[in-house]
Scaffold this active site. Sequence first.
Site, PDB file in Angstrom:
ATOM      1  N   GLY A  71       0.810  -1.217   0.000  1.00  0.00           N
ATOM      2  CA  GLY A  71       0.000   0.000   0.000  1.00  0.00           C
ATOM      3  C   GLY A  71       0.841   1.264   0.000  1.00  0.00           C
ATOM      4  N   THR A  72       1.926   1.252   0.750  1.00  0.00           N
ATOM      5  CA  THR A  72       2.783   2.438   0.833  1.00  0.00           C
ATOM      6  C   THR A  72       3.348   2.782  -0.538  1.00  0.00           C
ATOM      7  OG1 THR A  72       3.351   1.944   3.120  1.00  0.00           O
ATOM      8  CG2 THR A  72       4.887   3.363   1.901  1.00  0.00           C
ATOM      9  N   HIS A 197      -1.579  -7.540   2.274  1.00  0.00           N
ATOM     10  CA  HIS A 197      -1.590  -8.058   3.654  1.00  0.00           C
ATOM     11  C   HIS A 197      -2.751  -7.526   4.493  1.00  0.00           C
ATOM     12  CE1 HIS A 197       0.074  -4.799   6.334  1.00  0.00           C
ATOM     13  NE2 HIS A 197       0.545  -4.333   5.202  1.00  0.00           N
ATOM     14  N   CYS A 316       1.708   1.884  12.475  1.00  0.00           N
ATOM     15  CA  CYS A 316       2.948   2.576  12.111  1.00  0.00           C
ATOM     16  C   CYS A 316       3.321   3.614  13.150  1.00  0.00           C
ATOM     17  CB  CYS A 316       2.825   3.277  10.763  1.00  0.00           C
ATOM     18  SG  CYS A 316       1.439   2.770   9.802  1.00  0.00           S
TER      19      CYS A 316
HETATM   20  C1  LIG Z   1      -1.804  -0.390   5.907  1.00  0.00           C
HETATM   21  C2  LIG Z   1      -2.191   0.838   5.145  1.00  0.00           C
HETATM   22  C3  LIG Z   1      -1.326   1.379   4.171  1.00  0.00           C
HETATM   23  C4  LIG Z   1       0.057   0.831   3.932  1.00  0.00           C
HETATM   24  O1  LIG Z   1       0.044  -0.424   3.316  1.00  0.00           O
HETATM   25  P1  LIG Z   1       1.359  -1.355   3.390  1.00  0.00           P
HETATM   26  O2  LIG Z   1       1.039  -2.482   2.480  1.00  0.00           O
HETATM   27  O3  LIG Z   1       1.472  -1.781   4.829  1.00  0.00           O
HETATM   28  O4  LIG Z   1       2.504  -0.533   2.945  1.00  0.00           O
HETATM   29  C5  LIG Z   1      -1.762   2.473   3.470  1.00  0.00           C
HETATM   30  N1  LIG Z   1      -2.976   3.018   3.672  1.00  0.00           N
HETATM   31  C6  LIG Z   1      -3.827   2.526   4.584  1.00  0.00           C
HETATM   32  C7  LIG Z   1      -5.160   3.149   4.742  1.00  0.00           C
HETATM   33  C8  LIG Z   1      -3.465   1.425   5.352  1.00  0.00           C
HETATM   34  O5  LIG Z   1      -4.311   0.949   6.266  1.00  0.00           O
END
Ligand SMILES: *Cc1c(COP(=O)(O)O)cnc(C)c1O
Length: 378
Positions: A71-72, A197, A316
């Site tokens: 997601g990041t 994940h 985080c």
């Molecule tokens: C967990 C999360 C992310 C980051 O995703 P990762 O796969 O952990 O890098 C980004 N945005 C939201 C809303 C999230 O909950």
Amino acid sequence: MNRFYFDHNATTPVCPEAAQAWSCSLTDAWANPSSIHRDGQAARNALESARAQVAALLHCQPAQIVFTSGGTESDNLAILGAVRAHPGSRKHVVTSTIEHPAVLAACAQLEREGVAVTYVGVDASGLVNPDYVKRSLRPETVLISLMHANNETGVVQPVEQIAALAREAGVLMHSDGVQAAGRLQMPQVDLYSVSAHKMYAPKGCGALYVRSGIELQTMLYGGRHERSRRPGTENVAGAVAFGAAAGLAQDNDRLPALRDRLESAIIAQVPGTRINGSGAPRISNTTNISFQGVEGESLVIALDLRGFAVSTGAACSSGALEPSHVLLAMGLPREQAKASLRFSLGRGNDESQVDALISAVIASAAHLRRLSPTYAHV
Ligand SMILES: *Cc1c(COP(=O)(O)O)cnc(C)c1O
């Protein structure tokens, strides 16, 4: 001791289907998908089937899916990639104060590069007002980035409505859909981030939906993988596991009822509690509750000792002992923001687990309040 997991917004356990797909890919699709021999073709086929599965989840074309590391990276690629690719020297971006750090920090980077960024606030229920977004648009606005469902409160933003005004203004629209994917339909946006994940697949894989015709500057430099959007030999195992998980319904139908059971029991039986974001539409697995006079981190630890995994908010920023930026943006006083807990339910939870959690919360909150100098004992 039995462990009960109520922190699905931080990450989810890997479902058997994803684990199985992952391990098969390691024996059957281990080759380089760019190799032209048969071994490479097997890996390519596995990767492309996974892409089709993720595309089906989002109701889009496979060619519109870019696999990333999570997601990041999807958020960074969408925001940095779209704004950097846009011609012109004066550029402006609109986002909100309640975004995930992956969006906020990407916008902060754009500011260092000379891009103007407007951070639109939220009301007490955690909602962005589309009128404020509209009023913040400028002739040089390139992009609006507004998350679909908030990871701390579950509040669902009016993304569809804001995407419509973005289209009208000729502005690109990105949405962080990490918490919404599998629960809500992808809105009509240009760019949409998802993460494996958070959907019962392993960490290290994600995807960005890129509407056809959108220009993105890459963040990495290398080969022409992922239609020249994301160089690097593909994470075939991660993608295949993500594809398998994406093909399943994400939540069980009981989640809304389980969440309501949890909320109503806590509100009724623990005095001095309130649900943050309850005035807004929310995804059905998340509840964020303030416990007046209780330190949120202490309650997390007390519940952990009793076998329950919960969190104060974003994984985080936990450990930072700073109040949540999301709750502060909703107007909560610092003390109340620090006294808040997030419970995020998932597939494995059932009624008996929720009832056990309710008892543990009642006992732990009462215990901590007896120790609290600030809580008014009545
Ligand atoms: C967990 C999360 C992310 C980051 O995703 P990762 O796969 O952990 O890098 C980004 N945005 C939201 C809303 C999230 O909950």
